[in-house]
Design an enzyme around this catalytic site. Sequence first.
Site, PDB file in Angstrom:
ATOM      1  NE  ARG A  56      -2.469  -1.115   3.646  1.00 40.08           N
ATOM      2  CZ  ARG A  56      -2.434  -2.264   4.318  1.00 40.08           C
ATOM      3  NH1 ARG A  56      -2.916  -3.370   3.766  1.00 40.08           N
ATOM      4  NH2 ARG A  56      -1.929  -2.324   5.549  1.00 40.08           N
ATOM      5  CD  GLU A  86     -17.700  10.964  -1.405  1.00 45.01           C
ATOM      6  OE1 GLU A  86     -16.774  10.951  -0.588  1.00 45.01           O
ATOM      7  OE2 GLU A  86     -17.736  10.222  -2.397  1.00 45.01           O
ATOM      8  CE  LYS A  99     -15.300  12.353  -3.742  1.00 45.77           C
ATOM      9  NZ  LYS A  99     -13.909  11.974  -3.497  1.00 45.77           N
ATOM     10  CE  LYS A 143     -14.098  10.398   1.060  1.00 48.07           C
ATOM     11  NZ  LYS A 143     -13.825   9.324   0.087  1.00 48.07           N
TER      12      LYS A 143
END
Length: 340
Positions: free
Chosen positions: A46, A177, A219, A136
């Site tokens: 990752r 979002e 978003k 976010k």
Amino acid sequence: MDEKTLISTAKMLVAPGKGILAADESFNTIKRRFDAIRLESTEENRRAYREMLFTTPQAEKAISGVILYDETIHQKSKDGVPFPEVLNQKGILPGIKVDTGTVALAGFPGEKVTEGLDGLRDRLQAYRELGARFTKWRAVIAIGSNLPSQTCIETNAHILALYAALCQEADLVPIVEPEVLMDGDHDLQRCEEVTETTLRSVFAALTAQRVLLEGLLLKPNMVISGKDFPQQASVEEVAATTVRCLRRVVPAAVPGVVFLSGGQTPEQATAHLNAMNRMGGAPWELSFSYGRALQDPVLRAWDGKAANTEIAQRIFYHRSALNSAARQGKYTPWLEAEAS
Ligand code: 13P
């Protein structure tokens, strides 16, 4: 809350020709992405994958910010530079996903609520100290025969607004979002209705929580036909319907709308963004905050091998540049050919 900081950070994120890379896949999501290239999802794989993305030459020309995951914001490049610093050195703003994922909404089969408010004030301070400038939070709304319920929409809207208020208190720009999923056999009109209802509820909740509209980014999903609807809407219909829907509900004080790609192909996501920007006259910047639509071809080219870094980075740069062109309504499908 420092309003000036919030407003200037939000503006930087939607600077002309620039958009956001969402690289905040949770452990489960990145495992699914790596499974597709038969790569084990280890901490080192990752890290190496994210380093390849973040060190792409010239990415900063098209990318204003990167959304990181909790593990990633603590990781370093192979030379020992923390990832937030790697991004800062390129003039890219580091951001962080702060929700902890979705769970079933009790009493409402098939619907979800997003968690992560507990302890959020302290986590935001810690992320600020690690260099984050924005955050976010993703809520999901599913369309089905009796879905979504008003309760699901309002619960998620309320939580999104509490999240946004906490972020602004910490001088971090919240990306709000509310994703209406594209799964299902519904038509474009149904997606527009649900998206409009959802956004109305979100902005009512943001206002009730005294969130500064100039210091956040929205978003949303684009308004598109359900994945299984036989007659998919054209690029122009998607663009016109999405902009019409947003115009009805998103206050002009919001500096930018940064779309998610949500399962569209990279080419579709770019063409739709381009068509919206070609229409002109929108009161907000229309930009991108794509995950899959920026990463899918890059991940396949990289294939978990250091030897493929350069070609993968070239593809990432190219995909970002195409979306930068779409930000300005200057994308044409033949630009795609340059990639090969
Ligand atoms: P997609 O563009 O793949 O939908 O990802 C964006 C994102 O950040 C979802 O939360």
